[in-house]
Enzyme design. Structure first.
Site, PDB file in Angstrom:
ATOM      1  CB  THR A 194      -0.857  -0.014   1.291  1.00  0.00           C
ATOM      2  OG1 THR A 194      -1.444  -1.281   1.336  1.00  0.00           O
ATOM      3  CG2 THR A 194      -1.877   1.087   1.327  1.00  0.00           C
ATOM      4  CG  ASP A 220      -7.038  -6.777   2.810  1.00  0.00           C
ATOM      5  OD1 ASP A 220      -6.280  -7.260   3.668  1.00  0.00           O
ATOM      6  OD2 ASP A 220      -6.821  -5.689   2.248  1.00  0.00           O
ATOM      7  CB  SER A 280      -9.746  -1.479   2.648  1.00  0.00           C
ATOM      8  OG  SER A 280      -8.560  -0.726   2.690  1.00  0.00           O
ATOM      9  N   GLY A 316      -1.140  -1.880   6.393  1.00  0.00           N
ATOM     10  CA  GLY A 316      -2.085  -2.944   6.720  1.00  0.00           C
ATOM     11  C   GLY A 316      -2.961  -2.531   7.888  1.00  0.00           C
TER      12      GLY A 316
HETATM   13  O1  DON Z   1      -6.604  -2.507   2.221  1.00  0.00           O
HETATM   14  C1  DON Z   1      -5.958  -2.808   3.215  1.00  0.00           C
HETATM   15  O2  DON Z   1      -6.278  -2.505   4.340  1.00  0.00           O
HETATM   16  C2  DON Z   1      -4.649  -3.570   3.034  1.00  0.00           C
HETATM   17  N1  DON Z   1      -4.677  -4.309   1.811  1.00  0.00           N
HETATM   18  C3  DON Z   1      -3.510  -2.611   3.089  1.00  0.00           C
HETATM   19  C4  DON Z   1      -2.154  -3.270   2.943  1.00  0.00           C
HETATM   20  C5  DON Z   1      -1.017  -2.408   3.313  1.00  0.00           C
HETATM   21  O3  DON Z   1      -1.181  -1.332   3.835  1.00  0.00           O
HETATM   22  C6  DON Z   1       0.338  -2.935   3.071  1.00  0.00           C
HETATM   23  N2  DON Z   1       1.335  -1.945   3.267  1.00  0.00           N
HETATM   24  N3  DON Z   1       2.148  -1.863   4.095  1.00  0.00           N
END
Ligand code: DON
Length: 564
Positions: free
Chosen positions: A378, A418, A447, A469
């Site tokens: 992300t 997710d 998300s 995440g």
């Molecule tokens: O949409 C979400 O919450 C996750 N797929 C985000 C993943 C994420 O932030 C990875 N980065 N460090």
């Protein structure tokens, strides 16, 4: 052919810009963590992407043009998360006072089903929702950027120009990128059916040039044919062919039918400010609304930044918000989510009744709040332009380099992870979910991404967001408190050590530079403290009442700001 040459002239123009303008030199650039300027700024995960956005504003674009160009550039120079093959969310506040949110989250393919990652014994096979073709949701980014383009000023092809340049001519990679690509080398080889630009014979090293010709061709198809250049024709055919060869299920119809959704953003009051943020299918907006609401009545500033007392209240707010997330939240187009009830001020306040100062609550005793049934890797970028338009975008492939499968030159996401692949089974980020986030064809996986804008007297004063995440919501929560309540300066609001509680597991993760004295005081209260890696990679733009703009890129990555 003619179109191609017109495009080429756009492409080369940035290299010839006058000295006072931002220049886009893919072979020699620096990382700038902080900038104080007066007109316009971009903060993103990569210097070249931030510069691409600024160039577009210098060519007459507004903040939405810049956000689109920055995200397209990130798809090239930040392949671990910037993407064409993933999805994201945009929140914007336009100078005419309108608030916008665009949902371009991936969807589960038409052939997906609730138990697709369970084996014959009903056990969750989580590798399948993370690695390879079956992990990919239907990509939403290109549709999202076209939806955003309704608020932009320049032709879409012009916004693609920097990305095409960077893909076609290549760009020099940083040490962090080289390390990332090297870490995933075996995955790229194992999970792809065709050679990719991301693997070479020797290990990548800082200063190498990454050229992505196939990605450049895909970007040119989008320039020539619009959304159809991605969701139909040769690009879609390449995605579907790769799916067929590798056992994936995304079909031509899934791609053709993908649409971004314009949604009503969440807008709520906190301590005299208005917070504008992302609604479902992100849990982030509801999360920060709940957390900020839970801490609002406590005198945090008086107790002090990183004092054990302040941190404890914030941890307990995080615990309770994540418990609600796990039970109630999912894609509202598919399941009933009691949004009104769980964002109600009285409900939020009551959630803290079980909190005892000085004593850690236990997650086994904290479940989601009781409510009466209702009638249900992300990356982030921020932009402000000289007219006061503000844009906040978080976009993702989920894990670093997504599912590592490459089609038409770009990496596909592993966003299917997710979903709650089985109730109670933790995902990549340790998050658990329930029926509300079960898989269904066409449904969007929940998300945490939390692109956010803070308004004061109807003007944007903060633009922020982060990857990370499950830690996204807490990082945004803490960044907002750092500025609005603890009154830290812009750089410290981003870079000060963060801490994180997500209900389950029942522990507080703290960054390595989190103060030991506070950690020890929390341990005495009964908290399990775990020292972990970095939390978030936050971007922040702060607009002062006198017009001064501060832009901050997080110290935790190659994040970099640009502006004029
Ligand atoms: O949409 C979400 O919450 C996750 N797929 C985000 C993943 C994420 O932030 C990875 N980065 N460090």
């Amino acid at each position: 052919m003619k179109r191609y040459f017109i495009l080429c002239s756009f492409v080369m123009a940035p290299l010839l810009l006058a000295a006072q303008q931002v220049t886009l030199n893919p072979y020699n650039y620096s990382i700038d963590k902080y900038l104080e300027i007066n007109s316009a700024a971009v903060a993103s995960a990569h210097p070249l992407a931030s510069k691409a956005g600024v160039l577009i504003m210098q060519q007459g674009g507004n903040a939405v043009d810049a956000a689109i160009a920055t995200q397209l550039a990130l798809a090239v120079v930040f392949p671990e998360a910037g993407n064409l093959g993933g999805g994201g969310f945009m929140v914007a506040r336009l100078k005419n006072g309108s608030n916008i949110s665009i949902d371009y989250r991936e969807t589960a393919p038409g052939k997906a089903h609730r138990d697709m990652y369970l084996d014959a014994n009903g056990e969750a096979q989580t590798r399948k929702s993370l690695d390879g073709h079956l992990a990919a949701g239907v990509p939403g980014t290109v549709a999202g950027l076209f939806a955003a383009h309704a608020h932009a000023r320049l032709p879409f092809a012009k916004l693609l120009a920097p990305a095409i340049l960077l893909a076609e001519k290549g760009y020099v990679i940083t040490a962090a990128e080289a390390a990332g690509l090297n870490r995933k080398r075996e995955d790229f080889l194992r999970l792809n059916t065709l050679p990719t630009a991301f693997v070479k014979n020797e290990p990548w090293k800082k200063g190498d040039t990454l050229v992505q010709k196939e990605l450049a061709n895909t970007l040119k198809l989008i320039a020539a044919k619009g959304m159809k250049g991605f969701y139909e024709g040769p690009t879609a055919e390449k995605i579907v062919a790769e799916m067929k060869r590798g056992g994936g299920i995304i079909s031509a119809n899934d791609l053709k039918n993908y649409r971004a959704k314009v949604r009503q953003p969440i807008l709520f009051d906190f301590a005299g400010y208005n917070i504008l943020t992302m609604p479902l299918p992100s849990s982030g907006g509801i999360g920060i609304q709940q957390m900020l609401g839970m801490v609002e009545k406590y005198p945090l500033q008086e107790w002090g930044f990183h004092s054990a007392k302040s941190v404890q209240v914030m941890i307990e707010a995080e615990r309770r918000a994540y418990a609600d997330r796990a039970l109630y939240l999912g894609d509202q187009d598919f399941v009933k989510v009691p949004v009104k009830k769980i964002t109600d001020k009285k409900y939020i306040e009551e959630r803290m009744q079980s909190f005892t100062p000085g004593i850690a609550s236990e997650s086994k005793n904290i479940s989601a709040g009781n409510i009466a049934p209702e009638s249900t890797e992300t990356t982030h970028l921020c932009v402000i332009d000289k007219e006061g338009n503000a844009v906040s975008v978080t976009t993702t492939l989920n894990g670093s380099y997504g599912c590592r499968v490459v089609a038409a030159g770009f990496i596909l996401n592993n966003e299917m992870d997710d979903f709650s692949v089985k109730p109670g089974t933790p995902n990549l980020y340790g998050l658990v979910g329930a029926e509300a986030n079960a898989i269904a064809p066409g449904k969007k996986m929940l998300s945490c991404m939390t692109p956010t804008i803070v308004l004061k007297n109807n003007k944007p004063i903060l633009i922020t967001g982060t990857p990370g995440g499950s830690t996204i919501i807490t990082s945004v929560f803490q960044t907002l408190l750092n500025d609005l309540v603890f009154k830290l300066d812009a750089s410290h609001s981003v870079n000060a050590p963060k801490f994180h509680h997500q209900w389950l597991p029942d522990q507080v993760t703290v960054e390595r530079d989190f103060p030991d004295s506070t950690a020890q005081a929390l341990e005495k209260m009964g908290y399990k403290i775990v020292k972990g890696g970095s939390i978030g990679r936050t971007e922040l733009i702060k607009v002062h009442a006198n017009g001064k703009i501060e832009a901050v890129g997080d110290k935790r990555g190659d994040d970099s700001v640009a502006g004029f």
